[in-house]
Design an enzyme around this catalytic site. Structure first.
Site, PDB file in Angstrom:
ATOM      1  N   HIS A 227       0.844  -1.200   0.000  1.00 49.53           N
ATOM      2  CA  HIS A 227       0.000   0.000   0.000  1.00 49.53           C
ATOM      3  C   HIS A 227       0.876   1.247   0.000  1.00 49.53           C
ATOM      4  O   HIS A 227       2.093   1.158   0.188  1.00 49.53           O
ATOM      5  CB  HIS A 227      -0.924   0.034   1.229  1.00 49.53           C
ATOM      6  CG  HIS A 227      -2.079  -0.922   1.133  1.00 49.53           C
ATOM      7  ND1 HIS A 227      -1.970  -2.252   1.466  1.00 49.53           N
ATOM      8  CD2 HIS A 227      -3.355  -0.745   0.704  1.00 49.53           C
ATOM      9  CE1 HIS A 227      -3.136  -2.844   1.272  1.00 49.53           C
ATOM     10  NE2 HIS A 227      -3.999  -1.957   0.794  1.00 49.53           N
TER      11      HIS A 227
ATOM     12  N   LYS B  92      -0.671   4.948   4.548  1.00 46.23           N
ATOM     13  CA  LYS B  92      -1.568   3.996   5.220  1.00 46.23           C
ATOM     14  C   LYS B  92      -1.113   3.781   6.657  1.00 46.23           C
ATOM     15  O   LYS B  92       0.055   3.469   6.897  1.00 46.23           O
ATOM     16  CB  LYS B  92      -1.612   2.672   4.450  1.00 46.23           C
ATOM     17  CG  LYS B  92      -2.596   1.702   5.060  1.00 46.23           C
ATOM     18  CD  LYS B  92      -3.008   0.620   4.105  1.00 46.23           C
ATOM     19  CE  LYS B  92      -3.995  -0.341   4.758  1.00 46.23           C
ATOM     20  NZ  LYS B  92      -5.247   0.282   5.160  1.00 46.23           N
TER      21      LYS B  92
HETATM   22  N1  LIG Z   1     -12.743  -0.456   3.325  1.00 48.50           N
HETATM   23  C1  LIG Z   1     -12.197  -0.024   2.187  1.00 48.50           C
HETATM   24  O1  LIG Z   1     -12.559  -0.451   1.081  1.00 48.50           O
HETATM   25  C2  LIG Z   1     -11.133   1.042   2.244  1.00 48.50           C
HETATM   26  C3  LIG Z   1     -10.527   1.547   1.096  1.00 48.50           C
HETATM   27  C4  LIG Z   1      -9.626   2.606   1.205  1.00 48.50           C
HETATM   28  C5  LIG Z   1      -9.308   3.123   2.471  1.00 48.50           C
HETATM   29  N2  LIG Z   1      -9.887   2.587   3.569  1.00 48.50           N
HETATM   30  C6  LIG Z   1      -9.665   3.132   4.917  1.00 48.50           C
HETATM   31  O2  LIG Z   1     -10.447   4.331   5.020  1.00 48.50           O
HETATM   32  C7  LIG Z   1      -9.838   5.231   5.957  1.00 48.50           C
HETATM   33  C8  LIG Z   1      -9.683   6.609   5.297  1.00 48.50           C
HETATM   34  O3  LIG Z   1      -8.846   6.510   4.164  1.00 48.50           O
HETATM   35  P1  LIG Z   1      -8.473   7.812   3.300  1.00 48.50           P
HETATM   36  O4  LIG Z   1      -7.484   7.314   2.309  1.00 48.50           O
HETATM   37  O5  LIG Z   1      -9.680   8.532   2.841  1.00 48.50           O
HETATM   38  O6  LIG Z   1      -7.728   8.702   4.432  1.00 48.50           O
HETATM   39  P2  LIG Z   1      -7.463  10.275   4.430  1.00 48.50           P
HETATM   40  O7  LIG Z   1      -6.393  10.484   5.455  1.00 48.50           O
HETATM   41  O8  LIG Z   1      -7.236  10.788   3.034  1.00 48.50           O
HETATM   42  O9  LIG Z   1      -8.836  10.913   4.955  1.00 48.50           O
HETATM   43  C9  LIG Z   1      -9.296  10.785   6.284  1.00 48.50           C
HETATM   44  C10 LIG Z   1     -10.326  11.880   6.533  1.00 48.50           C
HETATM   45  O10 LIG Z   1     -10.897  11.697   7.832  1.00 48.50           O
HETATM   46  C11 LIG Z   1     -11.030  12.982   8.452  1.00 48.50           C
HETATM   47  N3  LIG Z   1     -11.131  12.787   9.900  1.00 48.50           N
HETATM   48  C12 LIG Z   1     -10.146  12.537  10.785  1.00 48.50           C
HETATM   49  N4  LIG Z   1     -10.656  12.424  12.028  1.00 48.50           N
HETATM   50  C13 LIG Z   1     -12.008  12.588  11.895  1.00 48.50           C
HETATM   51  C14 LIG Z   1     -13.099  12.544  12.808  1.00 48.50           C
HETATM   52  N5  LIG Z   1     -12.921  12.343  14.121  1.00 48.50           N
HETATM   53  N6  LIG Z   1     -14.350  12.715  12.323  1.00 48.50           N
HETATM   54  C15 LIG Z   1     -14.562  12.935  11.021  1.00 48.50           C
HETATM   55  N7  LIG Z   1     -13.561  12.986  10.110  1.00 48.50           N
HETATM   56  C16 LIG Z   1     -12.301  12.809  10.551  1.00 48.50           C
HETATM   57  C17 LIG Z   1      -9.824  13.745   7.988  1.00 48.50           C
HETATM   58  O11 LIG Z   1     -10.022  15.155   8.126  1.00 48.50           O
HETATM   59  C18 LIG Z   1      -9.772  13.312   6.519  1.00 48.50           C
HETATM   60  O12 LIG Z   1     -10.663  14.128   5.763  1.00 48.50           O
HETATM   61  C19 LIG Z   1      -8.533   4.537   6.387  1.00 48.50           C
HETATM   62  O13 LIG Z   1      -8.784   3.827   7.593  1.00 48.50           O
HETATM   63  C20 LIG Z   1      -8.253   3.541   5.254  1.00 48.50           C
HETATM   64  O14 LIG Z   1      -7.484   2.444   5.677  1.00 48.50           O
HETATM   65  C21 LIG Z   1     -10.792   1.563   3.483  1.00 48.50           C
END
Ligand SMILES: NC(=O)c1ccc[n+]([C@@H]2O[C@H](COP(=O)([O-])OP(=O)(O)OC[C@H]3O[C@@H](n4cnc5c(N)ncnc54)[C@H](O)[C@@H]3O)[C@@H](O)[C@H]2O)c1
Length: 252
Positions: free
Chosen positions: A149, A153
């Site tokens: 990844h 991550k």
């Molecule tokens: N399940 C899936 O298919 C899948 C796919 C991709 C990523 N993910 C997971 O999704 C999550 C987010 O990934 P990303 O790439 O968008 O990350 P990112 O860091 O780009 O975005 C995270 C967002 O969450 C916000 N945030 C942080 N704390 C918060 C809170 N308390 N309340 C509301 N918002 C808050 C941040 O401001 C940011 O906008 C990670 O845990 C990643 O591993 C899961």
């Protein structure tokens, strides 16, 4: 038009969606959701937590949560307590799964959780289970996993790698636990995690013997697959009560 069609617009029952987390995934989900005829009623990120209220949530039909391992559980509980169905994609919080499941049942809430929302990965999960079952009697094959990844991550191994590993443990009697390093004993299943940019996500499972190797590999090309699956899950859960997985959403 088929409501499970993953590429064309879904306009029969437009949803008003609350996006909890507006980072890389939140933005990708917004694009797919709007293309499918839905609207975004609320966008919450770290800078707009004051808007994350019960009243604002209740203006929406469903919430989609992609934040971080540390914030996911509280966000899910907030949505459940507000009575809004939630699709959670944040990974790395499953040590608290039972607590979340019980809260969902107690509040008669609705939750979809998937470590990976991509349709392709969910097909890959089915192939992984079948391959492990077929390999169970063939003890000459050693198995290991590699996941790659991007460097931002936060959790390792990935949630997807853990799901794949648990499927192998369930179906391959000779493996008893997974480890996030090279295995020290034959009972351990090795998961090696590499962090390289740019890499939306690769998972490789390799069975090796002296005679031959069998490898299955899933490589995500971008985030659209995750985002599309999350929107499909939101369309699925709007009218349901309980705890669901992508297996339910896709009807496997
Ligand atoms: N399940 C899936 O298919 C899948 C796919 C991709 C990523 N993910 C997971 O999704 C999550 C987010 O990934 P990303 O790439 O968008 O990350 P990112 O860091 O780009 O975005 C995270 C967002 O969450 C916000 N945030 C942080 N704390 C918060 C809170 N308390 N309340 C509301 N918002 C808050 C941040 O401001 C940011 O906008 C990670 O845990 C990643 O591993 C899961």
């Amino acid at each position: 038009m088929d409501s499970t069609n993953t590429t064309s617009a879904f306009t029969k029952n437009p949803l008003r969606i609350a996006l909890i987390g507006y980072g890389k995934m939140g933005k990708a989900i917004e694009e797919i959701a709007v293309n499918r005829g839905h609207s975004i009623g609320l966008k919450i990120d770290i800078n707009s937590l004051n808007d994350f209220t019960k009243e604002n949530l209740q203006q929406c039909d469903v919430a989609i949560e992609f934040t971080s391992p540390h914030t996911a559980v509280q966000n899910i509980l907030t949505c459940i307590e507000a009575g809004i169905p939630i699709v959670c994609g944040s990974t790395g919080w499953l040590a608290r799964w039972e607590e979340v499941k019980q809260a969902c049942e107690a509040f008669k809430g609705s939750l979809v959780y998937a470590s990976n929302y991509s349709v392709g990965v969910n097909v890959f999960f089915e192939v992984n289970q079948l391959l492990a079952r077929l390999m169970n009697p063939h003890t000459e094959y050693e198995v290991n996993m590699l996941e790659i990844h991007h460097t931002e991550k936060k959790d390792a191994p990935s949630g997807t790698a853990i799901t794949l590993a648990e499927q192998i443990l369930e179906n391959l009697g000779r493996k008893k636990e997974w480890v996030n390093q090279h295995n020290a004993t034959p009972e351990e299943l090795s998961i090696i995690s590499e962090r390289i940019d740019p890499a939306p996500g690769t998972h490789k499972i390799k069975y090796s013997s002296n005679i031959d190797d069998i490898e299955i590999i899933h490589t995500a090309h971008n985030r659209q697959g995750f985002a599309t699956g999350a929107v499909l899950a939101a369309e699925f859960i709007k009218t349901k009560k309980g705890v669901f997985s992508m297996k339910d959403v896709l009807g496997f």
